[in-house]
Write a protein that holds these residues in place. Structure first.
Motif, short mmCIF file in Angstrom:
data_model
loop_
_atom_site.label_atom_id
_atom_site.label_comp_id
_atom_site.label_asym_id
_atom_site.label_seq_id
_atom_site.Cartn_x
_atom_site.Cartn_y
_atom_site.Cartn_z
N TYR A 303 0.71 -1.16 0.02
CA TYR A 303 -0.04 -0.03 0.01
C TYR A 303 0.89 1.35 -0.09
O TYR A 303 0.41 2.20 -0.72
N VAL A 304 1.95 1.16 0.83
CA VAL A 304 2.85 2.38 1.18
C VAL A 304 3.35 3.02 -0.48
O VAL A 304 3.75 4.01 -0.54
N CYS A 305 3.39 1.87 -1.52
CA CYS A 305 3.82 2.25 -2.66
C CYS A 305 3.29 3.46 -3.36
O CYS A 305 3.87 3.89 -4.41
N GLU A 321 10.10 2.09 0.57
CA GLU A 321 10.01 2.89 1.82
C GLU A 321 10.23 4.30 1.40
O GLU A 321 11.03 4.49 0.67
N PRO A 322 9.30 5.10 2.10
CA PRO A 322 9.22 6.57 1.66
C PRO A 322 10.48 7.11 1.90
O PRO A 322 11.12 6.70 2.89
N ARG A 323 10.98 8.22 0.92
CA ARG A 323 12.24 8.57 1.29
C ARG A 323 12.17 9.88 2.36
O ARG A 323 10.88 10.42 2.40
N GLU A 463 0.29 -2.64 6.93
CA GLU A 463 0.73 -1.85 5.79
C GLU A 463 1.94 -0.84 6.20
O GLU A 463 2.50 -0.42 5.30
N SER A 464 2.20 -0.50 7.43
CA SER A 464 3.07 0.44 7.86
C SER A 464 4.62 -0.22 7.48
O SER A 464 4.90 -1.38 7.80
N CYS A 465 5.34 0.60 6.93
CA CYS A 465 6.79 -0.23 6.45
C CYS A 465 7.39 -0.15 7.63
O CYS A 465 8.62 -0.70 7.72
N GLY A 466 7.50 0.50 8.84
CA GLY A 466 7.91 0.28 10.03
C GLY A 466 9.20 1.14 10.21
O GLY A 466 9.98 0.96 11.24
N ILE A 467 9.71 1.81 9.40
CA ILE A 467 10.85 2.50 9.32
C ILE A 467 10.83 3.60 10.34
O ILE A 467 12.03 4.09 10.95
N CYS A 468 9.69 4.06 10.60
CA CYS A 468 9.88 5.42 11.75
C CYS A 468 8.97 4.90 12.85
O CYS A 468 7.83 4.42 12.72
N THR A 469 9.39 5.24 14.04
CA THR A 469 8.63 4.80 15.29
C THR A 469 7.27 5.24 15.55
O THR A 469 6.64 4.47 15.74
N PRO A 470 7.02 6.51 15.11
CA PRO A 470 5.64 6.95 15.57
C PRO A 470 4.39 6.27 14.89
O PRO A 470 3.58 5.69 15.56
N CYS A 471 4.96 5.78 13.53
CA CYS A 471 3.93 5.00 12.93
C CYS A 471 4.01 3.62 13.30
O CYS A 471 2.90 3.11 13.28
N ARG A 472 5.16 3.05 13.47
CA ARG A 472 5.03 1.54 14.01
C ARG A 472 4.38 1.44 15.12
O ARG A 472 3.59 0.72 15.21
N THR A 508 4.85 13.69 13.58
CA THR A 508 6.00 13.14 13.45
C THR A 508 6.52 12.22 12.47
O THR A 508 7.56 11.58 12.37
N SER A 509 5.39 11.40 11.90
CA SER A 509 5.75 10.31 10.91
C SER A 509 6.23 11.02 9.64
O SER A 509 6.11 12.17 9.42
N ARG A 510 7.01 10.12 8.89
CA ARG A 510 7.82 10.40 7.69
C ARG A 510 6.77 10.68 6.64
O ARG A 510 6.83 11.36 5.96
N CYS A 511 5.83 9.83 6.56
CA CYS A 511 5.08 9.95 5.18
C CYS A 511 3.37 9.80 5.41
O CYS A 511 3.12 9.94 6.76
N GLY A 512 2.65 10.08 4.51
CA GLY A 512 1.29 10.07 4.54
C GLY A 512 0.56 8.98 5.35
O GLY A 512 -0.20 9.18 6.02
N LEU A 513 0.98 7.86 5.25
CA LEU A 513 0.61 6.71 5.94
C LEU A 513 0.43 6.88 7.53
O LEU A 513 -0.63 6.92 8.15
N GLY A 514 1.58 7.22 7.92
CA GLY A 514 1.78 7.39 9.46
C GLY A 514 0.88 8.83 9.91
O GLY A 514 0.44 8.77 10.99
N LYS A 515 0.90 9.79 8.87
CA LYS A 515 0.42 11.03 9.17
C LYS A 515 -1.00 10.92 9.42
O LYS A 515 -1.78 11.54 9.82
FE1 SF4 Z 1 6.90 3.77 6.90
FE2 SF4 Z 1 7.19 5.98 8.30
FE3 SF4 Z 1 5.43 6.15 6.21
FE4 SF4 Z 1 4.89 4.65 8.33
S1 SF4 Z 1 4.99 6.79 8.41
S2 SF4 Z 1 4.59 3.99 6.31
S3 SF4 Z 1 6.70 3.77 9.14
S4 SF4 Z 1 7.84 5.75 6.47
#
Ligand code: SF4
Length: 565
Positions: A303-305, A321-323, A463-472, A508-515
């Protein structure tokens, strides 16, 4: 990877070593990529891989009984490698068929409106070696036009090549002015002004630029881009050619989600025809410096793609993984070069603007939202499907058109959007009010809001890619709160914590999914306040409840296990 997956049914250790040697990278990196995507497997799968959609619409339309029937008929268990040479079963989150649920993909052929009887018949045919393509379904994609035919964009007769023929009398600037005049914004859900994006890329002096069509609509409940790819693939390609003309790009890629693999041959056939007609290739229609080559790449289930930088990473053969937003893709995109990433509907609109002119668009919609919007409507409605509506239509009018039955809860834009209650049904779908990326999910008053939220939360957690803590961590915590709510152990403090976590994730999330993944939960607590009041304990009561931690951990582990493949 796709070659290996398709020919062997999985990507073997031997293949991993070969790929690693070929690319001069470690086998761990290759395994990291494989494990990121739902449709790549490292263990042998059966001849037929069945992906059953577990979206909330599917749940309400009989997911469990269909799942049980598949398991009974194949003697396999979902989300496990069963060592069965014929079948492998996996759940998947969205396959773009929410209007025809329950639905599944079998070897990427669609099967819709499943019933236990239909499942029994499908499995019997597969066991009897009847070629799957002879009995797969053709998903309904027809766009329904409302309210008036002369106020539509996609109903206007499309003649291949019309918009790019107009390029002969245009310049980059004149097209940017047109796109800007009708205020075209990204139709995938981000609503970034298209002209601004194109201008930024145009201003970059690099000699190599790319145009990417984001055909990875993965938000549960969204299936409107699929209709454009089925009915108007040429219009989407023309939008890409126009973007290339404006910014000075000479290569393009359509990133087609793996779930739509069954559309690949049609899109490739259209591309071939475009080449034959000199709408693609060198010196397109004799226009100076307009050279544009196009190909299609398949996603592999993530999904995150859909996030543009994750999509670019995926196209480069990496984990999607989002940049970190150090640069915009318009400066540093695909292979480090300036890149435009636009959604399918955005590109199709751009082509129509160039063809039909700005006056046409300015007479449709609202002050800030010109033209029309495609909406995918699903859920408790008699007429689900894809609707082209004039921006500014009210939710009430939409519900009437799709014949909603006792609507109580409407989800706008899918799980990452927001929910609205009955008191808001007079609100308008447009930039000035309810911004909608394309999905409208309708639930009647008999549906459990907690079940809806549990489905959404499970989706984001997986579907969280897990790269950043707030989202994971945040999505995990929201999921745990739902489990607590289901057990009747939630208090007002928990509800407050849900909102607090939502804010942290948003900021604090990196991309739209976490936000955005906490949006629905947080807004539901406000909008269905009376419902939640009945579901929570007061703080005194909560002191007296003995929480069976061991049992909760066991249940939680089993949910995680079942959810992971
Ligand atoms: Fe991955 Fe962070 Fe985006 Fe969540 S907010 S999908 S952990 S980059």
């Amino acid at each position: 990877m796709w070659n290996q997956q398709n020919t062997q049914g999985f990507i073997s250790k031997k293949a991993i070593i070969e790929i690693a040697n070929l690319l001069n990278i470690s086998t761990i990196e290759v395994e990291g990529v494989i494990s990121f995507y739902h449709f790549f497997h490292q263990k042998p799968t059966g001849k037929y891989i069945i992906y059953l959609n577990n979206s909330i619409t599917s749940e309400f339309k009989g997911f469990e009984i269909i799942k049980t029937t598949f398991e009974k008929e194949t003697r396999c268990v979902f989300n496990k490698y069963n060592n069965n040479p014929l079948f492998s079963l996996f759940e998947t989150s969205c396959i773009g068929l929410s209007d025809q649920e329950p639905a599944a993909l079998i070897n990427f052929y669609p099967f819709t409106d499943l019933t236990p009887k239909k499942v029994i018949s499908i499995i019997k045919k597969l066991k009897n070696n009847i070629p799957i393509e002879t009995f797969a379904d053709n998903p309904i994609s027809k766009i329904q036009y409302v309210p008036e035919e002369d106020k539509t964009v996609f109903f206007k007769k499309y003649i291949t090549g019309n918009s790019i023929k107009n390029l002969k009398k245009e310049t980059s600037e004149s097209i940017l002015n047109k796109i800007s005049k009708v205020n075209l914004k990204g139709r995938g859900g981000a609503f970034f002004p298209t002209a601004l994006k194109w201008k930024a890329c145009k201003n970059n002096t690099s000699s190599k630029k790319y145009i990417i069509c984001n055909a990875d609509e993965g938000e549960p409940g969204t299936f409107k881009d699929k209709a454009l790819l089925i009915d108007f693939p040429g219009l989407v390609i023309e939008g890409m050619i126009i973007a290339a003309f404006v910014v000075g790009a000479n290569e393009g890629i359509i990133y087609l989600r793996g779930e739509y693999k069954y559309l690949l041959s049609k899109i490739e056939k259209t591309i071939d025809e475009f080449y034959k007609n000199n709408f693609l290739g060198k010196n397109i229609l004799g226009i100076t410096n307009l050279n544009f080559d196009l190909k299609v790449e398949l996603g592999a289930g993530a999904y995150v793609c859909g996030e543009e930088t994750a999509l670019i990473e995926s196209l480069e053969g990496k984990r999607g993984e989002p940049r970190i937003r150090k640069y915009f893709p318009t400066d540093v995109g695909y292979l480090g070069k300036p890149t435009i990433v636009n959604n399918v509907e955005t590109l199709a609109n751009a082509a129509r603007i160039v063809e039909l002119g700005t006056n046409y668009f300015q007479n449709i919609g609202t002050d800030k939202s010109k033209g029309t919007k495609l909406l995918s409507i699903s859920g408790d409605v008699a007429k689900p499907g894809i609707y082209e509506v004039e921006w500014g239509i009210t939710v009430k009018e939409l519900l009437r058109l799709c014949q909603a039955t006792s609507p109580n809860y409407v989800q706008i834009t899918g799980p990452s959007g927001e929910c609205i209650n009955e008191s808001e049904f007079d609100r308008k779908i447009c930039n000035e009010d309810l911004v909608c990326g394309g999905a409208i999910m309708v639930f009647n008053k008999f549906r459990s809001i907690i079940q809806i939220l549990e489905n959404f939360t499970k989706f984001f957690k997986s579907e969280s890619c897990g790269i950043c803590t707030p989202c994971r961590a945040g999505n995990q915590i929201l999921f745990e709160k739902i489990q607590k709510l289901k057990k009747g152990l939630c208090t007002a403090t928990d509800l407050q914590e849900i909102k607090d976590w939502g804010n942290i994730m948003k900021l604090t999330s990196r991309c739209g999914l976490g936000k955005t993944s906490s949006n629905t939960f947080s807004t539901a607590i406000e909008k269905f306040n009376d419902y939640f009041k009945l579901k929570i304990l007061n703080e005194d009561e909560s002191q007296n409840v003995e929480f069976d931690m061991e049992n909760a951990i066991q249940e939680f582990d089993s949910v995680i296990k079942n959810n992971h493949h």
